[in-house]
Design a protein around this motif. Structure first.
Motif, PDB file in Angstrom:
ATOM      1  N   ARG A  23       5.341  17.692 -16.356  1.00  0.00           N
ATOM      2  CA  ARG A  23       3.949  18.066 -16.597  1.00  0.00           C
ATOM      3  C   ARG A  23       3.058  16.831 -16.693  1.00  0.00           C
ATOM      4  NH1 ARG A  23       3.915  21.832 -21.573  1.00  0.00           N
ATOM      5  NH2 ARG A  23       1.735  22.051 -20.975  1.00  0.00           N
ATOM      6  N   GLU A  24       3.558  15.782 -17.319  1.00  0.00           N
ATOM      7  CA  GLU A  24       2.796  14.536 -17.412  1.00  0.00           C
ATOM      8  C   GLU A  24       2.665  13.878 -16.041  1.00  0.00           C
ATOM      9  OE1 GLU A  24       4.035  13.183 -21.943  1.00  0.00           O
ATOM     10  OE2 GLU A  24       5.270  12.543 -20.247  1.00  0.00           O
ATOM     11  N   ALA A  25       3.743  13.894 -15.260  1.00  0.00           N
ATOM     12  CA  ALA A  25       3.708  13.304 -13.919  1.00  0.00           C
ATOM     13  C   ALA A  25       2.692  14.035 -13.043  1.00  0.00           C
ATOM     14  CB  ALA A  25       5.089  13.342 -13.281  1.00  0.00           C
ATOM     15  N   ALA A  26       2.633  15.346 -13.152  1.00  0.00           N
ATOM     16  CA  ALA A  26       1.657  16.119 -12.384  1.00  0.00           C
ATOM     17  C   ALA A  26       0.237  15.700 -12.767  1.00  0.00           C
ATOM     18  CB  ALA A  26       1.861  17.612 -12.612  1.00  0.00           C
ATOM     19  N   TYR A  27      -0.004  15.469 -14.045  1.00  0.00           N
ATOM     20  CA  TYR A  27      -1.323  15.012 -14.499  1.00  0.00           C
ATOM     21  C   TYR A  27      -1.653  13.655 -13.900  1.00  0.00           C
ATOM     22  CZ  TYR A  27      -5.150  13.649 -17.554  1.00  0.00           C
ATOM     23  OH  TYR A  27      -6.369  13.231 -18.037  1.00  0.00           O
ATOM     24  N   VAL A  28      -0.710  12.717 -13.958  1.00  0.00           N
ATOM     25  CA  VAL A  28      -0.927  11.371 -13.435  1.00  0.00           C
ATOM     26  C   VAL A  28      -1.204  11.423 -11.930  1.00  0.00           C
ATOM     27  CG1 VAL A  28       0.187   9.135 -13.003  1.00  0.00           C
ATOM     28  CG2 VAL A  28       0.422  10.232 -15.234  1.00  0.00           C
ATOM     29  N   MET A  29      -0.511  12.301 -11.219  1.00  0.00           N
ATOM     30  CA  MET A  29      -0.664  12.399  -9.769  1.00  0.00           C
ATOM     31  C   MET A  29      -1.846  13.284  -9.353  1.00  0.00           C
ATOM     32  SD  MET A  29       3.338  12.682  -8.752  1.00  0.00           S
ATOM     33  CE  MET A  29       3.086  12.400  -7.000  1.00  0.00           C
ATOM     34  N   ARG A  30      -2.450  13.959 -10.334  1.00  0.00           N
ATOM     35  CA  ARG A  30      -3.579  14.863 -10.106  1.00  0.00           C
ATOM     36  C   ARG A  30      -3.234  15.996  -9.150  1.00  0.00           C
ATOM     37  NH1 ARG A  30      -8.673  10.695 -10.203  1.00  0.00           N
ATOM     38  NH2 ARG A  30      -8.313  10.071 -12.346  1.00  0.00           N
ATOM     39  N   ILE A  31      -2.053  16.578  -9.384  1.00  0.00           N
ATOM     40  CA  ILE A  31      -1.607  17.742  -8.629  1.00  0.00           C
ATOM     41  C   ILE A  31      -1.081  18.760  -9.624  1.00  0.00           C
ATOM     42  CG2 ILE A  31      -1.084  16.475  -6.502  1.00  0.00           C
ATOM     43  CD1 ILE A  31       1.853  16.453  -7.324  1.00  0.00           C
ATOM     44  N   SER A  32      -0.827  19.973  -9.172  1.00  0.00           N
ATOM     45  CA  SER A  32      -0.271  20.994 -10.055  1.00  0.00           C
ATOM     46  C   SER A  32       1.225  20.762 -10.241  1.00  0.00           C
ATOM     47  CB  SER A  32      -0.512  22.388  -9.479  1.00  0.00           C
ATOM     48  OG  SER A  32       0.308  22.597  -8.339  1.00  0.00           O
ATOM     49  N   VAL A  33       1.758  21.336 -11.302  1.00  0.00           N
ATOM     50  CA  VAL A  33       3.201  21.240 -11.550  1.00  0.00           C
ATOM     51  C   VAL A  33       3.955  21.914 -10.408  1.00  0.00           C
ATOM     52  CG1 VAL A  33       5.066  21.921 -13.116  1.00  0.00           C
ATOM     53  CG2 VAL A  33       2.894  21.092 -14.050  1.00  0.00           C
ATOM     54  N   LYS A  34       3.415  23.015  -9.922  1.00  0.00           N
ATOM     55  CA  LYS A  34       4.061  23.740  -8.816  1.00  0.00           C
ATOM     56  C   LYS A  34       4.133  22.866  -7.564  1.00  0.00           C
ATOM     57  CE  LYS A  34       3.861  28.351  -6.845  1.00  0.00           C
ATOM     58  NZ  LYS A  34       3.112  29.612  -6.831  1.00  0.00           N
ATOM     59  N   THR A  35       3.052  22.161  -7.251  1.00  0.00           N
ATOM     60  CA  THR A  35       3.034  21.266  -6.096  1.00  0.00           C
ATOM     61  C   THR A  35       4.038  20.131  -6.291  1.00  0.00           C
ATOM     62  OG1 THR A  35       0.746  21.792  -5.577  1.00  0.00           O
ATOM     63  CG2 THR A  35       1.593  19.701  -4.718  1.00  0.00           C
ATOM     64  N   LEU A  36       4.085  19.576  -7.496  1.00  0.00           N
ATOM     65  CA  LEU A  36       5.040  18.502  -7.781  1.00  0.00           C
ATOM     66  C   LEU A  36       6.469  18.999  -7.605  1.00  0.00           C
ATOM     67  CD1 LEU A  36       5.766  15.670  -8.638  1.00  0.00           C
ATOM     68  CD2 LEU A  36       5.419  16.362 -11.027  1.00  0.00           C
ATOM     69  N   ARG A  37       6.759  20.190  -8.080  1.00  0.00           N
ATOM     70  CA  ARG A  37       8.112  20.750  -7.917  1.00  0.00           C
ATOM     71  C   ARG A  37       8.459  20.927  -6.435  1.00  0.00           C
ATOM     72  NH1 ARG A  37      10.500  22.425 -12.569  1.00  0.00           N
ATOM     73  NH2 ARG A  37       9.152  22.801 -14.365  1.00  0.00           N
ATOM     74  N   ARG A  38       7.486  21.346  -5.625  1.00  0.00           N
ATOM     75  CA  ARG A  38       7.735  21.498  -4.183  1.00  0.00           C
ATOM     76  C   ARG A  38       8.022  20.151  -3.538  1.00  0.00           C
ATOM     77  NH1 ARG A  38       3.364  25.486  -4.257  1.00  0.00           N
ATOM     78  NH2 ARG A  38       1.938  23.819  -3.661  1.00  0.00           N
ATOM     79  N   ARG A  39       7.283  19.127  -3.922  1.00  0.00           N
ATOM     80  CA  ARG A  39       7.501  17.791  -3.346  1.00  0.00           C
ATOM     81  C   ARG A  39       8.834  17.207  -3.789  1.00  0.00           C
ATOM     82  NH1 ARG A  39       1.208  15.756  -3.613  1.00  0.00           N
ATOM     83  NH2 ARG A  39       0.522  17.295  -2.085  1.00  0.00           N
ATOM     84  N   ILE A  40       9.256  17.514  -5.001  1.00  0.00           N
ATOM     85  CA  ILE A  40      10.576  17.083  -5.474  1.00  0.00           C
ATOM     86  C   ILE A  40      11.659  17.793  -4.667  1.00  0.00           C
ATOM     87  CG2 ILE A  40      12.183  17.210  -7.415  1.00  0.00           C
ATOM     88  CD1 ILE A  40       9.667  16.808  -9.244  1.00  0.00           C
ATOM     89  N   ALA A  41      11.504  19.101  -4.482  1.00  0.00           N
ATOM     90  CA  ALA A  41      12.493  19.888  -3.728  1.00  0.00           C
ATOM     91  C   ALA A  41      12.592  19.412  -2.279  1.00  0.00           C
ATOM     92  CB  ALA A  41      12.126  21.369  -3.776  1.00  0.00           C
ATOM     93  N   ALA A  42      11.475  18.943  -1.727  1.00  0.00           N
ATOM     94  CA  ALA A  42      11.455  18.450  -0.345  1.00  0.00           C
ATOM     95  C   ALA A  42      12.005  17.032  -0.248  1.00  0.00           C
ATOM     96  CB  ALA A  42      10.036  18.503   0.206  1.00  0.00           C
ATOM     97  N   GLY A  43      12.285  16.402  -1.385  1.00  0.00           N
ATOM     98  CA  GLY A  43      12.824  15.049  -1.376  1.00  0.00           C
ATOM     99  C   GLY A  43      11.776  13.970  -1.204  1.00  0.00           C
TER     100      GLY A  43
END
Length: 90
Positions: A23-43
């Motif tokens: 959740r903190e990383a999503a804030y720092v990156m200025r994206i949603s948690v859902k978007t961050l999870r998708r980018r993590i899943a995509a590698g």
């Protein structure tokens, strides 16, 4: 359908910390948690987990590396077509 509280980015106590939870990383990156999870899943962003399937930790270095890899540089465009006709000075 509304987002759950765990899907909302939160401001970390220290923006320069070496590690963030998801959740903190999503804030720092200025994206949603859902978007961050998708980018993590995509590698596209590397993360660490404290246990198998456990809490996700994102390092500051992984965030910086992601931004360096996705940085866009402007490329001068070549003019295509006829040159413009300038009005003659009177």
């Amino acid at each position: 359908m509304t987002a759950r509280a765990t899907d909302q980015p939160i401001k970390p106590d220290d923006l320069n910390a070496p590690y963030f939870d998801i959740r903190e990383a999503a804030y720092v990156m200025r994206i949603s948690v859902k978007t961050l999870r998708r980018r993590i899943a995509a590698g596209r962003i590397s993360v660490s987990r404290d246990t198998e399937g456990g809490r996700i930790t994102v390092s500051r270095e992984a965030i910086d590396q992601y931004f360096r890899a996705t940085q866009v540089h402007a490329v001068p465009s070549a003019r295509v077509g006829r040159p413009r006709q300038h009005a003659a000075a009177a």
